[in-house]
Design a protein around this motif. Structure first.
Motif, PDB file in Angstrom:
ATOM      1  N   HIS A 154       6.318  26.561  14.088  1.00  0.00           N
ATOM      2  CA  HIS A 154       7.654  26.823  14.646  1.00  0.00           C
ATOM      3  C   HIS A 154       8.346  27.986  13.936  1.00  0.00           C
ATOM      4  CE1 HIS A 154       9.816  25.059  11.222  1.00  0.00           C
ATOM      5  NE2 HIS A 154       8.861  24.137  11.196  1.00  0.00           N
ATOM      6  N   GLN A 155       7.731  28.508  12.855  1.00  0.00           N
ATOM      7  CA  GLN A 155       8.341  29.620  12.124  1.00  0.00           C
ATOM      8  C   GLN A 155       8.154  30.959  12.832  1.00  0.00           C
ATOM      9  OE1 GLN A 155       6.591  30.396   8.272  1.00  0.00           O
ATOM     10  NE2 GLN A 155       4.505  30.073   9.047  1.00  0.00           N
ATOM     11  N   TYR A 156       7.390  30.962  13.912  1.00  0.00           N
ATOM     12  CA  TYR A 156       7.117  32.203  14.635  1.00  0.00           C
ATOM     13  C   TYR A 156       8.019  32.316  15.856  1.00  0.00           C
ATOM     14  CZ  TYR A 156       3.022  32.078  11.656  1.00  0.00           C
ATOM     15  OH  TYR A 156       2.200  32.016  10.566  1.00  0.00           O
ATOM     16  N   LEU A 157       8.414  33.547  16.183  1.00  0.00           N
ATOM     17  CA  LEU A 157       9.243  33.779  17.364  1.00  0.00           C
ATOM     18  C   LEU A 157       8.471  33.466  18.638  1.00  0.00           C
ATOM     19  CD1 LEU A 157      11.058  37.146  16.479  1.00  0.00           C
ATOM     20  CD2 LEU A 157      12.068  34.873  16.668  1.00  0.00           C
ATOM     21  N   GLU A 158       7.198  33.766  18.648  1.00  0.00           N
ATOM     22  CA  GLU A 158       6.368  33.554  19.824  1.00  0.00           C
ATOM     23  C   GLU A 158       5.912  32.098  19.906  1.00  0.00           C
ATOM     24  OE1 GLU A 158       6.265  37.641  18.408  1.00  0.00           O
ATOM     25  OE2 GLU A 158       5.624  35.810  17.435  1.00  0.00           O
ATOM     26  N   ASP A 159       5.553  31.664  21.115  1.00  0.00           N
ATOM     27  CA  ASP A 159       4.967  30.332  21.324  1.00  0.00           C
ATOM     28  C   ASP A 159       3.470  30.468  21.036  1.00  0.00           C
ATOM     29  OD1 ASP A 159       4.073  27.869  22.118  1.00  0.00           O
ATOM     30  OD2 ASP A 159       4.908  27.965  24.136  1.00  0.00           O
ATOM     31  N   VAL A 160       3.100  30.205  19.773  1.00  0.00           N
ATOM     32  CA  VAL A 160       1.725  30.456  19.352  1.00  0.00           C
ATOM     33  C   VAL A 160       0.740  29.553  20.069  1.00  0.00           C
ATOM     34  CG1 VAL A 160       2.345  31.417  17.105  1.00  0.00           C
ATOM     35  CG2 VAL A 160       1.965  28.959  17.311  1.00  0.00           C
ATOM     36  N   LYS A 161       1.152  28.363  20.452  1.00  0.00           N
ATOM     37  CA  LYS A 161       0.243  27.461  21.177  1.00  0.00           C
ATOM     38  C   LYS A 161      -0.081  28.017  22.562  1.00  0.00           C
ATOM     39  CE  LYS A 161       1.685  23.388  18.641  1.00  0.00           C
ATOM     40  NZ  LYS A 161       2.327  22.090  18.667  1.00  0.00           N
ATOM     41  N   ALA A 162       0.937  28.573  23.221  1.00  0.00           N
ATOM     42  CA  ALA A 162       0.704  29.167  24.537  1.00  0.00           C
ATOM     43  C   ALA A 162      -0.183  30.410  24.421  1.00  0.00           C
ATOM     44  CB  ALA A 162       2.039  29.516  25.195  1.00  0.00           C
ATOM     45  N   LEU A 163       0.060  31.227  23.381  1.00  0.00           N
ATOM     46  CA  LEU A 163      -0.769  32.423  23.174  1.00  0.00           C
ATOM     47  C   LEU A 163      -2.228  32.034  22.932  1.00  0.00           C
ATOM     48  CD1 LEU A 163       1.558  34.584  20.872  1.00  0.00           C
ATOM     49  CD2 LEU A 163       0.955  35.030  23.259  1.00  0.00           C
ATOM     50  N   ALA A 164      -2.436  30.986  22.136  1.00  0.00           N
ATOM     51  CA  ALA A 164      -3.806  30.539  21.849  1.00  0.00           C
ATOM     52  C   ALA A 164      -4.471  30.044  23.117  1.00  0.00           C
ATOM     53  CB  ALA A 164      -3.786  29.450  20.783  1.00  0.00           C
ATOM     54  N   LYS A 165      -3.748  29.306  23.930  1.00  0.00           N
ATOM     55  CA  LYS A 165      -4.304  28.767  25.172  1.00  0.00           C
ATOM     56  C   LYS A 165      -4.698  29.894  26.116  1.00  0.00           C
ATOM     57  CE  LYS A 165      -3.382  25.301  28.663  1.00  0.00           C
ATOM     58  NZ  LYS A 165      -2.443  24.310  29.170  1.00  0.00           N
ATOM     59  N   GLU A 166      -3.840  30.938  26.221  1.00  0.00           N
ATOM     60  CA  GLU A 166      -4.126  32.085  27.089  1.00  0.00           C
ATOM     61  C   GLU A 166      -5.437  32.764  26.701  1.00  0.00           C
ATOM     62  OE1 GLU A 166      -0.890  34.861  26.905  1.00  0.00           O
ATOM     63  OE2 GLU A 166       0.526  33.447  27.805  1.00  0.00           O
ATOM     64  N   ARG A 167      -5.696  32.847  25.401  1.00  0.00           N
ATOM     65  CA  ARG A 167      -6.881  33.571  24.920  1.00  0.00           C
ATOM     66  C   ARG A 167      -8.066  32.659  24.637  1.00  0.00           C
ATOM     67  NH1 ARG A 167      -4.980  38.815  21.629  1.00  0.00           N
ATOM     68  NH2 ARG A 167      -3.189  39.281  22.908  1.00  0.00           N
ATOM     69  N   GLY A 168      -7.888  31.359  24.931  1.00  0.00           N
ATOM     70  CA  GLY A 168      -8.995  30.425  24.709  1.00  0.00           C
ATOM     71  C   GLY A 168      -9.269  30.176  23.234  1.00  0.00           C
ATOM     72  N   LEU A 169      -8.252  30.243  22.396  1.00  0.00           N
ATOM     73  CA  LEU A 169      -8.399  30.058  20.954  1.00  0.00           C
ATOM     74  C   LEU A 169      -7.926  28.670  20.539  1.00  0.00           C
ATOM     75  CD1 LEU A 169      -6.940  33.491  19.768  1.00  0.00           C
ATOM     76  CD2 LEU A 169      -9.356  32.860  19.938  1.00  0.00           C
ATOM     77  N   ARG A 170      -8.494  28.201  19.451  1.00  0.00           N
ATOM     78  CA  ARG A 170      -8.052  26.961  18.831  1.00  0.00           C
ATOM     79  C   ARG A 170      -7.359  27.339  17.528  1.00  0.00           C
ATOM     80  NH1 ARG A 170     -12.480  23.093  16.721  1.00  0.00           N
ATOM     81  NH2 ARG A 170     -11.498  23.219  14.722  1.00  0.00           N
ATOM     82  N   ILE A 171      -6.111  26.806  17.314  1.00  0.00           N
ATOM     83  CA  ILE A 171      -5.352  27.152  16.111  1.00  0.00           C
ATOM     84  C   ILE A 171      -5.644  26.131  15.014  1.00  0.00           C
ATOM     85  CG2 ILE A 171      -3.067  27.486  15.114  1.00  0.00           C
ATOM     86  CD1 ILE A 171      -1.995  28.095  17.859  1.00  0.00           C
ATOM     87  N   ILE A 172      -5.895  26.650  13.813  1.00  0.00           N
ATOM     88  CA  ILE A 172      -6.027  25.813  12.620  1.00  0.00           C
ATOM     89  C   ILE A 172      -5.092  26.397  11.579  1.00  0.00           C
ATOM     90  CG2 ILE A 172      -7.545  25.081  10.751  1.00  0.00           C
ATOM     91  CD1 ILE A 172      -9.814  24.916  12.705  1.00  0.00           C
ATOM     92  N   ASP A 173      -4.351  25.509  10.928  1.00  0.00           N
ATOM     93  CA  ASP A 173      -3.400  25.938   9.898  1.00  0.00           C
ATOM     94  C   ASP A 173      -4.184  26.543   8.732  1.00  0.00           C
ATOM     95  OD1 ASP A 173      -1.434  26.284   7.981  1.00  0.00           O
ATOM     96  OD2 ASP A 173      -0.474  24.359   8.382  1.00  0.00           O
ATOM     97  N   ALA A 174      -3.948  27.823   8.484  1.00  0.00           N
ATOM     98  CA  ALA A 174      -4.669  28.532   7.422  1.00  0.00           C
ATOM     99  C   ALA A 174      -4.286  28.019   6.037  1.00  0.00           C
ATOM    100  CB  ALA A 174      -4.387  30.037   7.523  1.00  0.00           C
ATOM    101  N   ASN A 175      -3.159  27.301   5.930  1.00  0.00           N
ATOM    102  CA  ASN A 175      -2.733  26.770   4.642  1.00  0.00           C
ATOM    103  C   ASN A 175      -3.528  25.541   4.213  1.00  0.00           C
ATOM    104  OD1 ASN A 175      -0.664  28.702   4.394  1.00  0.00           O
ATOM    105  ND2 ASN A 175       0.717  27.437   5.614  1.00  0.00           N
ATOM    106  N   VAL A 176      -4.185  24.892   5.150  1.00  0.00           N
ATOM    107  CA  VAL A 176      -4.859  23.636   4.805  1.00  0.00           C
ATOM    108  C   VAL A 176      -6.379  23.754   4.741  1.00  0.00           C
ATOM    109  CG1 VAL A 176      -2.999  22.196   5.710  1.00  0.00           C
ATOM    110  CG2 VAL A 176      -4.869  22.855   7.212  1.00  0.00           C
TER     111      VAL A 176
END
Length: 190
Positions: free
Chosen positions: A13-35
């Motif tokens: 939620h710290q990003y201005l963009e809807d990162v989940k929607a962006l990932a879905k558009e590009r067929g990507l799976r998001i993983i938290d790089a901090n963990v």
């Protein structure tokens, strides 16, 4: 290997963009790089994202620098805590409600508790007054009932005697209501 993982530092939620929607558009799976330390399957063509502007939280000085300020802040917090504990004791009836003297939260809580306490005192006084009034009214009702019975009997006796007089039926002067009622009921129906 299929490079479809977008390693993005969270929280998302710290990003201005809807990162989940962006990932879905590009067929990507998001993983938290901090963990995770692994970057296995990392996608190379990931969207650009922008961090939101946030107000930074005030930072307390560390023990090495400005420790006088830190001790002052800790002292105020301890005084506030002590004031809250005293107010809680007063609310639980373990002590008298007294003004805490310092601390914004404790003073606000004191005023709220004082208002509640005064409201209870007012309600208690009104309840006691109403209880006294109820007792007084009950006494008055009983007095009126006792006073009304002889009047009702006297009126009834006078009515019965009038009926017997009209029919020229003799009766004793101190006759009971029951004997007068019996004599009236034995009158011939005309």
């Amino acid at each position: 290997m299929n490079n479809k993982i977008w390693y993005l530092p969270g929280p998302f939620h710290q990003y201005l963009e809807d990162v989940k929607a962006l990932a879905k558009e590009r067929g990507l799976r998001i993983i938290d790089a901090n963990v995770t330390e692994s970057r296995e399957g990392e996608a190379h063509d990931v969207p650009e994202v922008t961090l939101r502007q946030t107000d930074s939280a005030p930072v307390l000085p560390s023990a090495g620098q400005g420790s006088g300020e830190l001790h002052e802040v800790v002292g105020k917090l301890n005084a506030e805590r002590d004031g809250l504990l005293r107010l809680i004791d007063a609310a639980e009836g373990q002590s008298e409600l007294e003004h805490p003297g310092a601390g914004e939260l404790t003073i606000r809580l004191f005023h709220a508790l004082k208002s509640i306490h005064e409201g209870f005192e007012t309600l208690t006084g009104e309840r006691d007054n109403l209880a006294e009034e109820v007792a007084s009214l009950r006494t008055e009702v009983e007095r009126l009932k006792a006073a009304a019975e002889p009047v009702d009997n006297a009126e009834k006796i006078a009515s019965l005697k009038a009926q017997l007089d009209a029919a020229n039926v003799p009766y004793r002067a101190n006759a009971s209501v029951e004997s007068l009622e019996k004599a009236v009921s034995e009158l011939p129906k005309a």
